[in-house]
Design an enzyme around this catalytic site. Structure first.
Site, PDB file in Angstrom:
ATOM      1  N   ASP A 140      53.135  44.239  36.114  1.00  0.00           N
ATOM      2  CA  ASP A 140      53.477  42.822  35.955  1.00  0.00           C
ATOM      3  C   ASP A 140      54.796  42.729  35.191  1.00  0.00           C
ATOM      4  O   ASP A 140      54.834  42.875  33.976  1.00  0.00           O
ATOM      5  CB  ASP A 140      52.367  42.081  35.174  1.00  0.00           C
ATOM      6  CG  ASP A 140      51.082  41.925  35.992  1.00  0.00           C
ATOM      7  OD1 ASP A 140      50.850  42.762  36.890  1.00  0.00           O
ATOM      8  OD2 ASP A 140      50.320  40.986  35.722  1.00  0.00           O
ATOM      9  N   LYS A 203      53.851  35.583  39.982  1.00  0.00           N
ATOM     10  CA  LYS A 203      52.948  35.197  38.896  1.00  0.00           C
ATOM     11  C   LYS A 203      53.634  34.150  38.034  1.00  0.00           C
ATOM     12  O   LYS A 203      54.837  34.228  37.804  1.00  0.00           O
ATOM     13  CB  LYS A 203      52.616  36.469  38.089  1.00  0.00           C
ATOM     14  CG  LYS A 203      51.785  36.256  36.844  1.00  0.00           C
ATOM     15  CD  LYS A 203      51.410  37.616  36.224  1.00  0.00           C
ATOM     16  CE  LYS A 203      50.830  37.453  34.830  1.00  0.00           C
ATOM     17  NZ  LYS A 203      50.543  38.748  34.167  1.00  0.00           N
ATOM     18  N   LYS A 239      49.484  34.897  41.522  1.00  0.00           N
ATOM     19  CA  LYS A 239      48.680  35.010  40.302  1.00  0.00           C
ATOM     20  C   LYS A 239      49.074  33.945  39.291  1.00  0.00           C
ATOM     21  O   LYS A 239      50.088  34.083  38.612  1.00  0.00           O
ATOM     22  CB  LYS A 239      48.844  36.404  39.682  1.00  0.00           C
ATOM     23  CG  LYS A 239      48.077  36.572  38.364  1.00  0.00           C
ATOM     24  CD  LYS A 239      48.180  37.992  37.826  1.00  0.00           C
ATOM     25  CE  LYS A 239      47.601  38.090  36.407  1.00  0.00           C
ATOM     26  NZ  LYS A 239      47.755  39.435  35.830  1.00  0.00           N
TER      27      LYS A 239
END
Lengths: 303, 486
Positions: A140, A203, A239
């Site tokens: 991430d 995300k 996400k």
């Protein structure tokens, strides 16, 4: 590495109207999810959670406990899925790897000088490689918001592409930190840059900045994923992270994914919730749906 | 043992039925006429059924008023006007109107369910749009009742007397509110006729008027078909005709009242243009198109039924629109997840189907969403036509259903010309990121309402009405008062 990004030719016409987005999102929130669809939805939510701990005070013990919880959400109630992944700092990937050795729960690691991203590219690349070498299945990363806001979109594109390369086999989630991007137009542009630069997932947030994963922001990003899929046939995951702590909000997010992208995205291959406290609320709702009774929070473990 | 991490828990996730509860509503088997605060049997002795268009089941029998019944109602209204309502102070009148608004609000849920049962509109709309807006109209005009001298430049505004009001079936309670609230606030008394397919919420409103203790005869509700409406229009002691409905009937009314002292406002049909420029926020514009034409099954006089898309984004817009249409839920109006409910009546469904047939015969290309329709009741798939030109019948006549025609344009002048090239002029929508273009277009489009980057937004404060064959006079806001004042 993919070709450098030129937003002027690629995305010159995409504007986002905030009022219209708010109206659309309000429609998802009026969907009534009852009985079987509620139970099914709640179980899907559990299975899409990236159980997260990203604190300076994290200890190996805490990470081990969280990894156990990830596989045993509520053992007194059989038939529940486990979460999708645990999400930790690179230094904790090794610990998580050991704790999850026999499990299908994935390990996600934040990288690239998370959460601010204020570092050099070399350090970000080595940060990423370290996490991947330790055994992270997913990376991430955060984008350089300062560069993005300064209009240096090619820099942001190139950086994402470089990190993607450093990921090796690990899937890359690109955190836009939308709370710092200030407009939905920017959220849309950053989504397009990340997708075109090779993101497997986009995300919303680090969880360190408010507002985080509002439905308006998530909707804007889902539309970018949809447009890219319509153009190329390539699926990109989503996400939302930070701020989704109730079952109701999580279900509304599922409704939105279903109605924007379709059922194909409703699995943890393509949709995740970044959350630390959501799981227990969902568990409580599942017990309520099946027994008709709310239990005290004391009956749900807090690892 | 650890739980499994299956990525394929749910290949399909669908919404379970979520029907709104109907146990709390009270419906009579038979409804009489509401005259002088009493329920009276029609002297015609005739009744007609009102049905649920989603199930074709009869909901109740409704009295059918004839000339004598209408005469009785007008006499009651005249007496109430002369002896009571015109003598009350503005503040006292306002108090009654506020009371109606509050009581409607308290019974909002019952109103919403009955509205959906009787009209076929989805409960989401009756609950979130129709009923709250109807209450707001009463609240808004209640506030004007004691401030009339500030509402008109004449300074000494006077009421007209007895207002005859005839309303359509697309927004039954909301249209009753649009008509009754300003009339009462301006000091008039009312004889109102709801549409024959949707009388129930007006009759429930009569119950509230009775419970609110409004002086007898101030509001009278006479149900019936076209002949009942004609009796109101032709009654010599009516001072004002307010009509919302089709342009054809509007023309008949105008002919009927020529040479009389009757004032009139007519809110008639439309074929409104919704214009998408290439710099528009496309995804939100697609929502606006959907909201413009599929809201209330397209039974909206200001529906954005003619879509104009700038050529260079047309392909993208149409593709996105088609994809969005697939996610619309068509079905049981009482299900909270239904987006598009039932067509109001069999007749209307036949009219819509006739136009769809004409569109195909004219050579336009049809696209309909692939949803499954319920086996019973009157339903129509969301429909669009591409390859449409100005001379197509489907681009000229009001269909009053979920049917959209799409045309493309290149230049600003071209789209202004085409948008205005219609006998109607009720509303228009403009989608662009350029503020200056919006203001330019609002002055060039011959339409009573122009929405910018949105569509079908209503508020009691904002006037609504048309140009050309869409009628005259304005409803809503301060303008809506002047229609009931001399």
């Amino acid at each position: 590495m993919r070709k450098s990004f030129d937003p002027t030719t690629m995305l010159s016409h995409i504007t986002v109207d905030k009022v219209g987005v708010e109206e659309r999102v309000a429609r998802f929130q009026t969907r009534s999810i009852k009985s079987e669809s509620k139970l099914q939805g709640l179980k899907m939510v559990l299975n899409m959670i990236d159980l997260t701990t990203l604190e300076g005070k994290d200890t190996p013990g805490k990470v081990q406990q969280m990894c156990y919880k990830a596989q045993h959400l509520h053992d007194v109630h059989p038939g529940l899925p486990c979460v999708a992944a645990v999400c930790v700092y690179p230094s904790m990937v090794g610990t998580a790897k050991k704790a999850l050795s026999n499990s299908s729960v994935k390990i996600a690691s934040v990288s690239t000088a998370f959460p601010s991203g204020q570092s050099t590219r070399e350090i970000k690349i080595s940060d990423t490689k370290f996490a991947a070498d330790e055994g992270a299945d997913e990376i991430d990363m955060v984008i350089s918001r300062g560069k993005f806001l300064a209009g240096e979109h090619s820099f942001v594109f190139d950086e994402i592409a470089a990190i993607k390369e450093a990921c090796g086999k690990a899937r890359l989630k690109v955190i836009l930190e939308t709370g710092e991007l200030s407009t939905l137009d920017n959220v849309r542009l950053a989504s397009d840059i990340a997708i075109h630069a090779g993101a497997d997932f986009i995300k919303t947030s680090t969880g360190k900045i408010q507002p985080a994963a509002t439905m308006q922001v998530t909707y804007t990003m889902l539309m970018a994923i949809k447009d890219y899929f319509d153009k190329t046939g390539i699926m990109v995951g989503m996400k939302p992270a930070g701020g989704i702590s109730t079952s109701k909000l999580a279900l509304h997010n599922l409704v939105m994914v279903k109605e924007v992208l379709g059922n194909a995205w409703l699995s943890n291959d393509w949709f995740r919730f970044g959350a630390s406290s959501l799981a227990n609320d969902v568990l409580m709702q599942i017990i309520k749906t099946e027994t008709g009774l709310y239990q005290s929070t004391d009956y749900f473990s807090i690892d | 043992m650890a739980n499994t991490n299956s990525s394929k828990i749910a290949p399909e996730w669908n919404y379970s039925p979520a029907p709104e509860n109907t146990h709390h509503i009270r419906l009579e088997k038979k409804y009489q006429l509401f005259i002088n605060n009493e329920w009276v049997a029609p002297s015609s002795k005739k009744y007609f059924p009102t049905t649920n268009p989603a199930t074709e089941e009869v909901l109740a029998e409704i009295a059918w008023a004839n000339d004598a019944d209408v005469d009785k109602a007008v006499k009651a209204a005249r007496k109430a006007y002369r002896e009571v309502w015109s003598k009350l102070s503005g503040a006292e009148k306002g108090r009654y109107i506020y009371r109606i608004a509050r009581m409607m609000q308290e019974r909002a849920r019952e109103f919403a369910v009955i509205e959906s049962l009787d009209s076929g509109k989805p409960i989401r709309e009756s609950r979130d749009v129709d009923i709250p807006l109807a209450c707001n109209h009463f609240f808004y005009y209640a506030g004007w009742a004691d401030k009339l001298e500030y509402a008109s430049p004449a300074k000494n505004p006077e009421s007209l007397g007895v207002a005859g009001q005839i309303i359509p079936w697309n927004f039954p309670l909301l249209m009753a509110a649009w008509k009754i609230a300003p009339a009462l606030a301006a000091g008039n008394t009312v004889v109102l006729k709801p549409a024959e397919t949707t009388s129930l919420t007006a009759l429930k409103l009569a119950e509230i008027i009775q419970d609110a203790g409004l002086p007898a005869g101030v509001v009278n509700i006479v149900t019936g078909h076209g002949d009942t409406g004609a009796a109101i229009v032709n009654h010599p002691d009516v001072d004002k005709i307010a009509f919302t409905g089709s342009t054809n009937v509007g023309k008949i009314i105008q002919r009927a009242i020529i040479g009389t002292r009757k004032k009139s406002t007519l809110e008639l049909g439309g074929k409104s243009a919704n214009i998408i420029f290439d710099d528009a926020p496309i995804d939100q514009a697609v929502e606006g198109i959907v909201n413009g034409i599929f809201f209330n099954q397209g039974h909206v006089c200001c529906a954005g039924s003619r879509l104009f898309v700038q050529e260079n984004v047309a392909e993208r817009v149409i593709q996105k629109l088609k994809s969005r249409m697939e996610s619309l839920y068509v079905g049981d109006p009482l299900d909270k997840n239904t987006d598009i409910g039932a067509i109001n009546s069999k007749e209307q469904l036949q009219t819509i189907q006739k136009y769809i047939r004409i569109g195909k015969e004219e050579g336009a290309e049809i696209y309909q969403s692939g949803c499954t329709l319920p086996s019973k009741g009157y339903f129509c798939r969301p429909t669009l036509f591409t390859g449409v030109s100005q001379s197509h019948v489907i681009a000229q006549e009001e269909i009053f259903g979920p049917v959209l025609t799409i045309q493309t344009f290149r230049t600003l002048d071209e789209v202004i010309q085409k948008a205005n090239n219609s006998p109607y002029g009720l509303a228009a929508g403009v989608w662009t990121d350029k503020g200056s273009r919006i203001f330019n277009l609002t002055t060039k489009l011959r339409a009573g309402v122009v929405w910018a980057n949105t569509y079908n937004k209503f508020d009691p404060v904002s006037p609504f009405g048309g140009y050309k064959e869409s009628g005259f006079g304005r409803e809503g806001g301060i303008h809506g008062l002047s229609a009931y004042l001399k």
